[in-house]
Design an enzyme around this catalytic site. Sequence first.
Site, PDB file in Angstrom:
ATOM      1  N   GLU A  84       0.808  -1.347   0.139  1.00 17.62           N
ATOM      2  CA  GLU A  84       0.083  -0.064  -0.020  1.00 17.62           C
ATOM      3  C   GLU A  84       0.836   1.231   0.142  1.00 17.62           C
ATOM      4  OE1 GLU A  84      -1.342   2.030   3.342  1.00 17.62           O
ATOM      5  OE2 GLU A  84      -0.873   0.216   4.617  1.00 17.62           O
ATOM      6  N   LYS A  90      -3.502  -1.352  15.300  1.00 21.88           N
ATOM      7  CA  LYS A  90      -3.371  -0.974  16.316  1.00 21.88           C
ATOM      8  C   LYS A  90      -4.090   0.029  17.894  1.00 21.88           C
ATOM      9  CE  LYS A  90       0.373   1.955  14.973  1.00 21.88           C
ATOM     10  NZ  LYS A  90       0.280   3.169  13.293  1.00 21.88           N
TER      11      LYS A  90
HETATM   12  N1  PSU Z   1      -1.998   1.477  10.655  1.00 18.76           N
HETATM   13  C1  PSU Z   1      -1.839   2.438  11.002  1.00 18.76           C
HETATM   14  N2  PSU Z   1      -0.869   2.922   9.663  1.00 18.76           N
HETATM   15  C2  PSU Z   1      -1.386   3.210   8.669  1.00 18.76           C
HETATM   16  C3  PSU Z   1      -3.260   2.970   8.368  1.00 18.76           C
HETATM   17  C4  PSU Z   1      -3.685   2.071   9.065  1.00 18.76           C
HETATM   18  O1  PSU Z   1      -0.574   1.856  11.645  1.00 18.76           O
HETATM   19  O2  PSU Z   1      -0.705   3.718   7.885  1.00 18.76           O
HETATM   20  C5  PSU Z   1      -3.543   2.813   7.003  1.00 18.76           C
HETATM   21  C6  PSU Z   1      -3.300   2.153   6.232  1.00 18.76           C
HETATM   22  O3  PSU Z   1      -3.588   2.373   4.866  1.00 18.76           O
HETATM   23  C7  PSU Z   1      -4.787   2.106   6.259  1.00 18.76           C
HETATM   24  C8  PSU Z   1      -5.876   2.695   6.549  1.00 18.76           C
HETATM   25  O4  PSU Z   1      -5.883   1.261   5.296  1.00 18.76           O
HETATM   26  O5  PSU Z   1      -4.953   3.686   7.240  1.00 18.76           O
HETATM   27  C9  PSU Z   1      -7.111   2.996   8.078  1.00 18.76           C
HETATM   28  O6  PSU Z   1      -7.722   3.955   7.092  1.00 18.76           O
HETATM   29  P1  PSU Z   1      -9.072   4.544   7.988  1.00 18.76           P
HETATM   30  O7  PSU Z   1      -9.351   4.041   9.453  1.00 18.76           O
HETATM   31  O8  PSU Z   1     -10.001   6.498   7.623  1.00 18.76           O
HETATM   32  O9  PSU Z   1      -9.932   3.830   7.100  1.00 18.76           O
END
Ligand code: PSU
Length: 307
Positions: free
Chosen positions: A28, A162
């Site tokens: 990603e 996380k």
């Molecule tokens: N968790 C992390 N680091 C990140 C992300 C999640 O520890 O960079 C990023 C990933 O790309 C994940 C996104 O798909 O954040 C999720 O964001 P949201 O909660 O807005 O869907």
Amino acid sequence: MKKLNQYLDIAPEVQEALKAKKPVVALESTILSHGLPYPENLDFAKKIEDIIREGGAVPATTAIMNGKLKVGLSAAERERICNPEGVIKVSRRDVAVCIATGRTGATTVATTMIIAAAAGIRVFATGGIGGVHRGGEVTMDISADLQELAHTPVAVVCAGAKQILDIGRTLEYLETMGVPVLGYRTSSFPAFYCRESGHQVDYNAKDYKEIAEIMHAKWTLGLEGAVLIGNPIPEESALDFDAMERVIEGAIEKANAQGVHGKKLTPFLLKEIKEVTEGESYESNLVLAYNNAEVAAGIAKAYAELI
Ligand code: PSU
Ligand code: MN
């Protein structure tokens, strides 16, 4: 009518590997543009690709550029996406706007899965997946990653989710959506910086071959959606769970006080944690992502032998 293929821009190296049914691992780019600081992320973006190559697979970092879904980036394109200036975070709902307006987009887990599946890539390595946020039962802040895992057939290797999230509810959601959650040599679902979240996986897989066989069985059965693999951070880089809990509670309070929500919440919390832990979490973040890349390459190789 434009076909999906007309939006796909697959790098020649990736295209060749796919044609020859050789192992390919998608990566990603939100972790680059919004997860790690520029310019240090440049080294990371290259090194994680090198690790996949050393593991015997071809890396395919995804992004959206010039109205195309990019699968595999050149060095110049990698640099572009690492510099957050003008790069938007693109989850499923943002894809069409990003494509149609010609913006540059970094792909989340959800969007990387969409692009990987469209290109025929079955394995994807990330850091951590998005999930149900704490308080999500009220705010309904649930990452689109979870719906994508429910529907899109890609194996996603992550270090769990996380601690900023409600990991218990995240796993409940995945169970409802029928997503198998495997542990790579662990029975505990990992919590990103920590090897254990206090929650269990569905199955403790012993090796790459076994994971590949589970993927193969699932998709041959016609069961849609992902296989999620939790791969714990190496022991020596793991952080203390209780200390992280205190940092995260502080970061969530600050986000609430400042009214941060929606797609900005995850990057805000990650930045806060990094500041409070003075870079210790940053080093751990790199290590766990490299570790996931290595495991993903192994799984991609084992899967290539089955098809
Ligand atoms: N968790 C992390 N680091 C990140 C992300 C999640 O520890 O960079 C990023 C990933 O790309 C994940 C996104 O798909 O954040 C999720 O964001 P949201 O909660 O807005 O869907
Ligand atoms: Mn969200």
